[in-house]
Design a protein around this motif. Structure first.
Motif, mmCIF file in Angstrom:
data_model
loop_
_atom_site.group_PDB
_atom_site.id
_atom_site.type_symbol
_atom_site.label_atom_id
_atom_site.label_comp_id
_atom_site.label_asym_id
_atom_site.label_seq_id
_atom_site.Cartn_x
_atom_site.Cartn_y
_atom_site.Cartn_z
ATOM 1 N N GLY A 92 36.197 -36.892 -41.027
ATOM 2 C CA GLY A 92 36.443 -35.808 -40.057
ATOM 3 C C GLY A 92 35.160 -35.134 -39.602
ATOM 4 O O GLY A 92 35.156 -34.418 -38.602
ATOM 5 N N ASP A 93 34.059 -35.339 -40.320
ATOM 6 C CA ASP A 93 32.768 -34.781 -39.906
ATOM 7 C C ASP A 93 32.065 -35.752 -38.951
ATOM 8 O O ASP A 93 32.527 -36.880 -38.746
ATOM 9 N N THR A 94 30.921 -35.314 -38.424
ATOM 10 C CA THR A 94 30.189 -36.163 -37.476
ATOM 11 C C THR A 94 28.702 -36.199 -37.828
ATOM 12 O O THR A 94 28.087 -35.153 -38.040
ATOM 13 N N ILE A 95 28.170 -37.426 -37.888
ATOM 14 C CA ILE A 95 26.723 -37.606 -38.080
ATOM 15 C C ILE A 95 26.153 -38.078 -36.743
ATOM 16 O O ILE A 95 26.640 -39.052 -36.171
ATOM 17 N N ILE A 96 25.129 -37.379 -36.256
ATOM 18 C CA ILE A 96 24.477 -37.802 -35.002
ATOM 19 C C ILE A 96 23.006 -38.025 -35.329
ATOM 20 O O ILE A 96 22.304 -37.084 -35.732
ATOM 21 N N TYR A 97 22.555 -39.261 -35.188
ATOM 22 C CA TYR A 97 21.163 -39.545 -35.552
ATOM 23 C C TYR A 97 20.398 -40.115 -34.365
ATOM 24 O O TYR A 97 20.991 -40.705 -33.445
ATOM 25 N N ASP A 98 19.092 -39.911 -34.378
ATOM 26 C CA ASP A 98 18.243 -40.458 -33.324
ATOM 27 C C ASP A 98 18.362 -41.992 -33.356
ATOM 28 O O ASP A 98 18.373 -42.596 -34.435
ATOM 29 N N GLU A 99 18.409 -42.604 -32.180
ATOM 30 C CA GLU A 99 18.609 -44.068 -32.145
ATOM 31 C C GLU A 99 17.470 -44.822 -32.847
ATOM 32 O O GLU A 99 17.654 -45.945 -33.283
ATOM 33 N N LEU A 100 16.291 -44.199 -32.971
ATOM 34 C CA LEU A 100 15.179 -44.884 -33.636
ATOM 35 C C LEU A 100 15.053 -44.497 -35.114
ATOM 36 O O LEU A 100 14.031 -44.764 -35.744
ATOM 37 N N ALA A 101 16.102 -43.888 -35.649
ATOM 38 C CA ALA A 101 16.047 -43.483 -37.059
ATOM 39 C C ALA A 101 15.889 -44.707 -37.964
ATOM 40 O O ALA A 101 16.337 -45.815 -37.630
ATOM 41 N N HIS A 102 15.298 -44.478 -39.111
ATOM 42 C CA HIS A 102 15.034 -45.540 -40.082
ATOM 43 C C HIS A 102 16.340 -46.169 -40.588
ATOM 44 O O HIS A 102 17.388 -45.504 -40.653
ATOM 45 N N ALA A 103 16.250 -47.438 -40.993
ATOM 46 C CA ALA A 103 17.425 -48.174 -41.481
ATOM 47 C C ALA A 103 18.133 -47.432 -42.611
ATOM 48 O O ALA A 103 19.371 -47.485 -42.718
ATOM 49 N N SER A 104 17.392 -46.721 -43.452
ATOM 50 C CA SER A 104 18.024 -46.036 -44.586
ATOM 51 C C SER A 104 18.944 -44.908 -44.101
ATOM 52 O O SER A 104 19.942 -44.589 -44.758
ATOM 53 N N SER A 155 33.321 -33.625 -33.988
ATOM 54 C CA SER A 155 34.344 -32.849 -34.705
ATOM 55 C C SER A 155 33.865 -32.561 -36.127
ATOM 56 O O SER A 155 32.932 -33.203 -36.614
ATOM 57 N N GLY A 156 34.514 -31.606 -36.758
ATOM 58 C CA GLY A 156 34.199 -31.267 -38.151
ATOM 59 C C GLY A 156 32.805 -30.667 -38.285
ATOM 60 O O GLY A 156 32.252 -30.110 -37.339
ATOM 61 N N ARG A 157 32.244 -30.795 -39.469
ATOM 62 C CA ARG A 157 30.860 -30.344 -39.685
ATOM 63 C C ARG A 157 29.937 -31.368 -39.031
ATOM 64 O O ARG A 157 30.181 -32.572 -39.134
ATOM 65 N N VAL A 158 28.897 -30.869 -38.365
ATOM 66 C CA VAL A 158 28.036 -31.779 -37.601
ATOM 67 C C VAL A 158 26.656 -31.854 -38.255
ATOM 68 O O VAL A 158 26.042 -30.825 -38.565
ATOM 69 N N TYR A 159 26.193 -33.073 -38.494
ATOM 70 C CA TYR A 159 24.867 -33.309 -39.081
ATOM 71 C C TYR A 159 23.984 -33.998 -38.046
ATOM 72 O O TYR A 159 24.393 -35.020 -37.465
ATOM 73 N N ILE A 160 22.799 -33.453 -37.830
ATOM 74 C CA ILE A 160 21.838 -34.068 -36.900
ATOM 75 C C ILE A 160 20.709 -34.642 -37.752
ATOM 76 O O ILE A 160 20.061 -33.895 -38.505
ATOM 77 N N VAL A 161 20.480 -35.950 -37.650
ATOM 78 C CA VAL A 161 19.479 -36.567 -38.525
ATOM 79 C C VAL A 161 18.296 -37.065 -37.679
ATOM 80 O O VAL A 161 18.484 -37.885 -36.767
ATOM 81 N N VAL A 162 17.124 -36.554 -38.003
ATOM 82 C CA VAL A 162 15.915 -36.914 -37.232
ATOM 83 C C VAL A 162 14.750 -37.127 -38.191
ATOM 84 O O VAL A 162 14.806 -36.756 -39.363
ATOM 85 N N GLU A 163 13.693 -37.722 -37.650
ATOM 86 C CA GLU A 163 12.462 -37.911 -38.434
ATOM 87 C C GLU A 163 11.367 -37.041 -37.823
ATOM 88 O O GLU A 163 11.347 -36.857 -36.597
ATOM 89 N N SER A 164 10.455 -36.553 -38.642
ATOM 90 C CA SER A 164 9.377 -35.745 -38.066
ATOM 91 C C SER A 164 8.424 -36.639 -37.280
ATOM 92 O O SER A 164 8.075 -36.346 -36.141
ATOM 93 N N ILE A 165 8.003 -37.770 -37.895
ATOM 94 C CA ILE A 165 7.187 -38.767 -37.183
ATOM 95 C C ILE A 165 7.958 -40.082 -37.278
ATOM 96 O O ILE A 165 8.317 -40.510 -38.383
ATOM 97 N N ILE A 218 19.184 -32.656 -40.852
ATOM 98 C CA ILE A 218 18.611 -33.389 -41.984
ATOM 99 C C ILE A 218 17.318 -34.007 -41.443
ATOM 100 O O ILE A 218 17.351 -34.805 -40.500
ATOM 101 N N LEU A 219 16.191 -33.586 -42.014
ATOM 102 C CA LEU A 219 14.891 -34.023 -41.483
ATOM 103 C C LEU A 219 14.217 -34.964 -42.478
ATOM 104 O O LEU A 219 13.981 -34.599 -43.625
ATOM 105 N N ASP A 220 13.909 -36.174 -42.016
ATOM 106 C CA ASP A 220 13.202 -37.155 -42.847
ATOM 107 C C ASP A 220 11.710 -37.020 -42.557
ATOM 108 O O ASP A 220 11.260 -37.283 -41.441
ATOM 109 N N GLU A 221 10.952 -36.596 -43.558
ATOM 110 C CA GLU A 221 9.511 -36.351 -43.383
ATOM 111 C C GLU A 221 8.669 -37.487 -43.994
ATOM 112 O O GLU A 221 7.529 -37.252 -44.400
#
Ligand SMILES: Cc1ncc(COP(=O)(O)O)c(C=O)c1O
Length: 373
Positions: free
Chosen positions: A116-128, A159-169, A194-197
């Motif tokens: 029910g939650d949503t994860i939205i990540y940058d299309e170039l995010a790392h495989a992990s 919908s639900g709680r929304v998580y935005i996942v990005v990388e700093s570099i 959620i920031l991957d540094e």
């Protein structure tokens, strides 16, 4: 082995060959100039750091392995001491150590976003990040790389709680995320960043604290992943955040619960690497100088966009073409790796050039001359 399984393996490997995507292991060649490792500050090859790690006397009877999960026999006061140190560096209430950045991303994304939650990540995010999202029961979408309008569109449909996942570099492009704007969008929409540094840990910020701390945004980014196998020259990772988040991960993150804890040597290496960087913080400036040399050489070259950090890329579409170009550079004594699909989308193959403190000005200029021809 079953004949059907053997046939399947052969078929898949043949397909890899035919599509030009076959991967093979190549040993690190010390005779080549390293323009490909993530050892941006030269800590992985630092004799000073190696000596500091060797001299750090173990305080516990278990000299080698940790003997179990952190929840069983694998925890001790030293693990918690290192985590307190990391939390201080990353300006967070707590930190929780993982065996690798890959595991840390699986841990957070597989455990926190629920059905029910949503994860939205940058299309170039790392495989992990993508793999972690796949393990979750939440809906998952990507947004166009660094495109805030597309992100906002995706948030409107979430919908639900929304998580935005990005990388700093970004690991394969070397560009940075628009962190302040992302934070504003997240706050405006009650979403959680959620920031991957991984590629900013060590190279940016006081004591190597990364981009969120450096840009004074750390208190507005609740979940941050730092890795130690790149600029820190050792191994492992941590998730920095609130005390409640740490408690949550200890209770629900399967990649934390069901694995042997990092051993003493790994923990001591992490502690020593940050001590070493603090005592040799000029390394960050030395790296910037080398990036500047590269930038000055390449600025006027058509079709080349200089990135702000240690990761630079030259786009050469087609797996054969990019491999051929990397081989030519190798024949001139430079270790530059081709990056092909599926690590990057087909057609966006590139040479990934990593700059380091230990690359000499002459080496950088010689590489640039070859790249320009
Ligand atoms: C952005 C990013 N996140 C996570 C990881 C995984 O980190 P580790 O190598 O510690 O597993 C990497 C490694 O390449 C990365 O580039």
């Amino acid at each position: 082995m079953s004949r059907k399984v053997e046939a399947f393996i052969s078929e898949k490997l043949n397909d890899q060959h035919h599509s030009g995507l076959y991967r093979r292991l190549t040993a690190f060649n010390e005779d080549l100039v390293d323009f490909s490792s993530n050892d941006y500050l030269g800590l992985a090859r630092s004799k000073g750091l190696a000596l500091a790690i060797a001299n750090r006397q173990p305080a516990f009877p278990r000299l080698n392995g940790s003997t179990g999960s952190r929840l069983l026999t694998g925890n001790d006061s030293f693990s918690e001491e290192v985590e307190t140190m990391l939390a201080r560096i990353f300006s967070a209430e707590t930190a929780l150590v993982f065996n690798s950045g890959y595991t840390a991303n699986l841990a957070i994304l597989s455990s926190l976003p629920h059905r029910g939650d949503t994860i939205i990540y940058d299309e170039l995010a790392h495989a992990s990040i993508k793999d972690g999202a796949r393990l979750s029961l939440a809906k998952r979408y990507s947004f166009k790389h660094n495109d805030l309008n597309d992100l906002e569109r995706k948030i409107r449909n979430a919908s639900g709680r929304v998580y935005i996942v990005v990388e700093s570099i970004y690991s394969m492009d070397g560009d940075v995320c628009p962190l302040e704007e992302l934070v504003k969008i997240a706050e405006h929409n009650d979403a959680c960043i959620i920031l991957d540094e991984a590629h900013s840990t060590g190279v940016m910020g006081t004591g190597g604290a990364g981009m969120a701390v450096d840009s004074k945004l750390s208190q507005r980014i609740p979940i941050r992943i730092y890795t130690f196998g790149k600029a820190m020259g050792v191994h492992g990772a941590c998730i920095a955040g609130s005390a409640r988040l740490r408690e949550y991960l200890i209770n629900f993150a399967r990649p934390f619960i069901y694995t042997t804890a990092p051993d003493y040597h790994t923990l001591a290496s992490i502690a020593c690497a940050f001590d070493f960087l603090r005592a040799n913080i000029e390394l960050q400036g030395m790296l910037q100088e080398k990036i500047q040399v590269f930038e000055n050489e390449m600025r006027t070259h058509r079709e080349f966009r200089v990135m702000p950090g240690a990761i630079q890329t030259i786009h050469i579409p087609g797996p054969e073409h990019v491999r051929q170009r990397a081989m030519e550079l190798r024949n001139h004594g430079f270790d530059v790796r081709p990056i092909v699909s599926p690590t990057v989308p087909a057609g966006k193959e590139r040479l990934r050039i990593c700059l380091h403190t230990f690359n000499s000005v002459d080496e950088i200029k010689a590489l640039c001359n070859l790249l320009k021809t």
